[in-house]
Design an enzyme around this catalytic site. Sequence first.
Site, short mmCIF file in Angstrom:
data_model
loop_
_atom_site.label_atom_id
_atom_site.label_comp_id
_atom_site.label_asym_id
_atom_site.label_seq_id
_atom_site.Cartn_x
_atom_site.Cartn_y
_atom_site.Cartn_z
N SER A 108 33.86 -47.40 -25.33
CA SER A 108 32.72 -47.33 -24.81
C SER A 108 31.99 -46.15 -24.56
O SER A 108 32.85 -45.41 -23.88
CB SER A 108 32.35 -48.22 -23.72
OG SER A 108 31.15 -48.47 -23.25
N GLU A 109 30.82 -45.76 -24.95
CA GLU A 109 30.68 -44.27 -24.53
C GLU A 109 30.51 -43.68 -23.25
O GLU A 109 30.64 -42.39 -23.22
CB GLU A 109 29.53 -43.80 -25.62
CG GLU A 109 28.12 -44.86 -25.05
CD GLU A 109 27.87 -45.87 -26.08
OE1 GLU A 109 29.01 -46.50 -26.54
OE2 GLU A 109 26.77 -45.93 -26.38
#
Lengths: 218, 218, 231, 231
Positions: free
Chosen positions: B52-53
Amino acid sequence: MNDLSFQTMSRKQMAERLARDIPEGWYVNLGIGLPTLVADFVPQEREVIFHSENGLLGMGPAPTPEQADPWLINAGKQQVTLRPGGSFFHHADSFSIIRGGHLDLCVLGAFEVAQNGDIANWATSAADNAPAVGGAMDLSAGAKRLWVLMEHTTKDGQPKLVETCSYPLTALGAVSRIYTNLAVIEVTDRGFIVLEMVPGLTLEALQAQTGAKLHLPG
Amino acid sequence: MNDLSFQTMSRKQMAERLARDIPEGWYVNLGIGLPTLVADFVPQEREVIFHSENGLLGMGPAPTPEQADPWLINAGKQQVTLRPGGSFFHHADSFSIIRGGHLDLCVLGAFEVAQNGDIANWATSAADNAPAVGGAMDLSAGAKRLWVLMEHTTKDGQPKLVETCSYPLTALGAVSRIYTNLAVIEVTDRGFIVLEMVPGLTLEALQAQTGAKLHLPG
Amino acid sequence: MINKVVRDMAEAMAGVQDGSTVLVGGFGSVGQPDALIDGLIEHGAKELTVVANNAGAGRIGLARLLELRRVRKIICSYPRSAGSVVFEELFRNHEIELEVVPQGTLAERLRAAGAGIPAFFTPTGYGTLLAKGKQTAEFNGKPCVLELALKADVALVQAELADRWGNLTFRLSGRNFNPVMATAADLTIVQANRIVDLGGIPPETVVTPGIFVNRVIEVPVDGASVQEKAA
Amino acid sequence: MINKVVRDMAEAMAGVQDGSTVLVGGFGSVGQPDALIDGLIEHGAKELTVVANNAGAGRIGLARLLELRRVRKIICSYPRSAGSVVFEELFRNHEIELEVVPQGTLAERLRAAGAGIPAFFTPTGYGTLLAKGKQTAEFNGKPCVLELALKADVALVQAELADRWGNLTFRLSGRNFNPVMATAADLTIVQANRIVDLGGIPPETVVTPGIFVNRVIEVPVDGASVQEKAA
C-alpha cells in the site's frame, strides 16, 4: 622552520584550538587523520554530535577493551563508541545528511587551500589515476561550513595556503576557515584574513610562509 | 446492455477472475475501489504480498473489531491488518518500491484504456482544475505490469476500450491487460487481443461494445 | 545540554513567518500533526504555502487553516477527498492556488530537498497534463520529466517516540510522509506521542535521526481520536 | 509458500552470469558479505564489474576475486586503502579498469537505481576531475553535475536478521551500503547472521523490506573474525 621568536603548535594543540570554536549543539563530521583528533578536545559536557559518513550520528570516543565492538567503526575504520541518543542509518541516508546541508561543520585536512576557498585534498596529481576520494567531495560541497585543519606549509616548507590550487580540486569555494600550526585564518571575499597567530609570530613572518596575500580584519 | 445469450460478470466475479491470475510470490498494489476487492479472492495459503503506497508491505484483510487499530490504514484510508512478515516504511521509500520497478503488478481502475496501452483514470476533463491524482501516475509508470479492472463500457454504454483516450492521460503505453465484466484482453503491439469472453458472448457482440479493433490470439 | 523539547505550543511555533512554505505530515488523519496545526492557527501566520498529501477534511485542522484564509497555495496529490469541503469551496471561488503533484513525485521532491539533490528525472507523469512545460529527457529509451526539489521553511511532523536530541520513531502507518518532510525544512517541529530519555530509543530503530529535528513537544494522541477523524 | 532461504551457496549463486555488474556491500570489512564473495569465486563468474566502496584488502575475499582476474572493472570511492595491494598491482599493470566516484554520489546513484530515478543533479564534484565530460546545470545559483543511476545485475549483501520473505535488519555500522545496494540489483543475494521465523522481525524495525531480496543464506559471522579482518 621555527625561529627563536615563536613556537608552532603541536597537532594536539591545533586540534584543541579548533575544538574550542565548536559550540554546543553543532553536528560535526571530522575527516580522517588529524581532524579526528578534534573530538578528544570537546568536553563530554559540551554536547557536540559527531557524524561519521559510514552511517552513524552521536559517535563517542574510542572504546575501552570491554566496550570494543568490531561492528562499530568510524569512517577511518577505527573502532568507536556510540553515545546514548546515537543512531545508525544506511549510506544513502548518511550522505543525505551531508549533501542536504544538515551538518553545521565539517573539518578536513588539505594539500592546498586557495584564497577563494577552493580546496585540494584528494589527489596529488591529475596523472594519478587511482586516487581515493572517499567522501571528501560530498563533505566539502555539502556541509554548512568547511574548516580545514592542516600544517601551514608542507614538510619542505612550501606554502599550502595559495593563490590558486595546483593540485586537483576537491570543491570550489568551499572553505570558510583554516586552522594551522601557526594561525587561524578566515576565507572571505577579500581573501585570507588572519584572525589569530601563535604568540610571537609577526604578520610578515606568517606572510613569508603563505602563498597568497594575508589581510588583517576590518 | 445484456442480451439473452450471455451473462456479464458481477464486480466480485471480476475481482475473482483477476485474482486467479496472480501467482504466489508476487508483490501487488491494488488501486482504490474495485481493485481492492481482488485481495479477498487470493486464498491466504497462496502467499501474495500486498503493498500500500502509504508505507506498508504485507497488508492483510480488514480487521475484526478486536484487531482494529486506527493507526493502520491502507491507501484508501480503510483500516487493514498486517500479516506476519509485513513491514512499514516512509513515503519516499514506499514510492521507491513503486517507481523502482519492484512491484510485479499494479491493478487500477480506469475511465479509458487505449489500444496502445495508454491509460486515463485520474481526471474527467482537462478543464477540471482540481483533479486528485494520488499515486496513479507513479503506479502506472513504475510497476512491472499494469492490469486494469473495470466495466467494459460506461454506465450509458459508451466504450472504455478505445483507439485513443479522450480523457487526460495517466501514463503512456502502460497497460498490459484489461479485465472487464465481459472479457480478458491483452494489450500488445498489435492492439487489443481477446484472451477470454464470458460464456455465450461472441466476438462480434464484444466488438460492438468496444471502441477499437479486437483481435484473436495467434 | 542539547534540549529540543519545548515548553509549550507558543515556543514550538515561535518565529514562523507569514509567507512560509509549511509541510504537513500525515496521510489522511493518520500521522497528521493536529496539535501543531492548531498551534499554527493560534500563532496566526498567513499567506502560507502548504504541502500535504490531502487538502484537509471537515472544518477542523488543516481545513480550518484553509477556512481562515491563511493559505495562499496548496501543493498536494489528492486535494479532493471525502470531506474536503472547505478546499473545494475556496478553490471554486479562486481563493486558493493549487499545484497537483503525483504522490511519488511529491515524496521524491521532498526527499530530494532533504538530500541536497536540486533536481531529478522521473518517468512519472511524462506525457500528461502534470508534466506540461517541464523539461524532458530520455534515459535508456524511457522519456522522463525533470522535477525540482521541494524545500520548505517549516515542517510539522507527528511522531510516536522522541528524545531531547530529536530522534524519532513513528507508529504503524502513521510514518508515511512524516520522516521525509522532517528532512526537507529549515525548521522541523514535532509533536510526539511520548518523550523518552536520551538512549530510550534503541539506536538501530531510530527512524528520523535528531539532526533533522529542531523542536519537540509532547502531545499524546489516543487511537480513538485518530479513528474518529478517519471516519 | 514464499521461501527465499536457499539450501547452499551453489543455489545462492545459481545463474550469476559472466559480465555481470555486482554490488558488494560493506565498508571496509564491516558488513562485507565475505561468504558470498567466496561463493562468487567458487561459482566462477568472470569479466565482472564490481561496485564497492573499497577495492579489497590482503589476498582474501574481494582482493582474491580481483587476483583471480575475474573483475574487468571496479567502481568505488576509495580504491587505495590499507592493504589494497592486489588492486594496486593490477591497476599498475593495466589489468583492471577503475571508476572513482565520490562516496555520496556512489550511494545516491545506487539509491536512484533502486528508486527508479534514471538521473539526478548534485553539486558534489562540480568543477573537479571527477565531473569531466558530465552535463552541468545551475539550480538556485549553485552549479551541479548530472549523475546517472547505477543499476546492477547482482547485489551481495550482509545482514543481521532475515526471514523467509527476505526482510532484513543490520548490525550497528554493518548497515552502511547494504540496504542501498539491496534495492539496486535484479538479483539480491543476502548472507544473514541469523534467520528468524516470519514475524520475528518487528514490522516497524525492518530496514530492508523483503521485496528487495531474492535469496537468503544463513552465515553466522562472529565478531572476532570481523575484528581480525578489520585490523
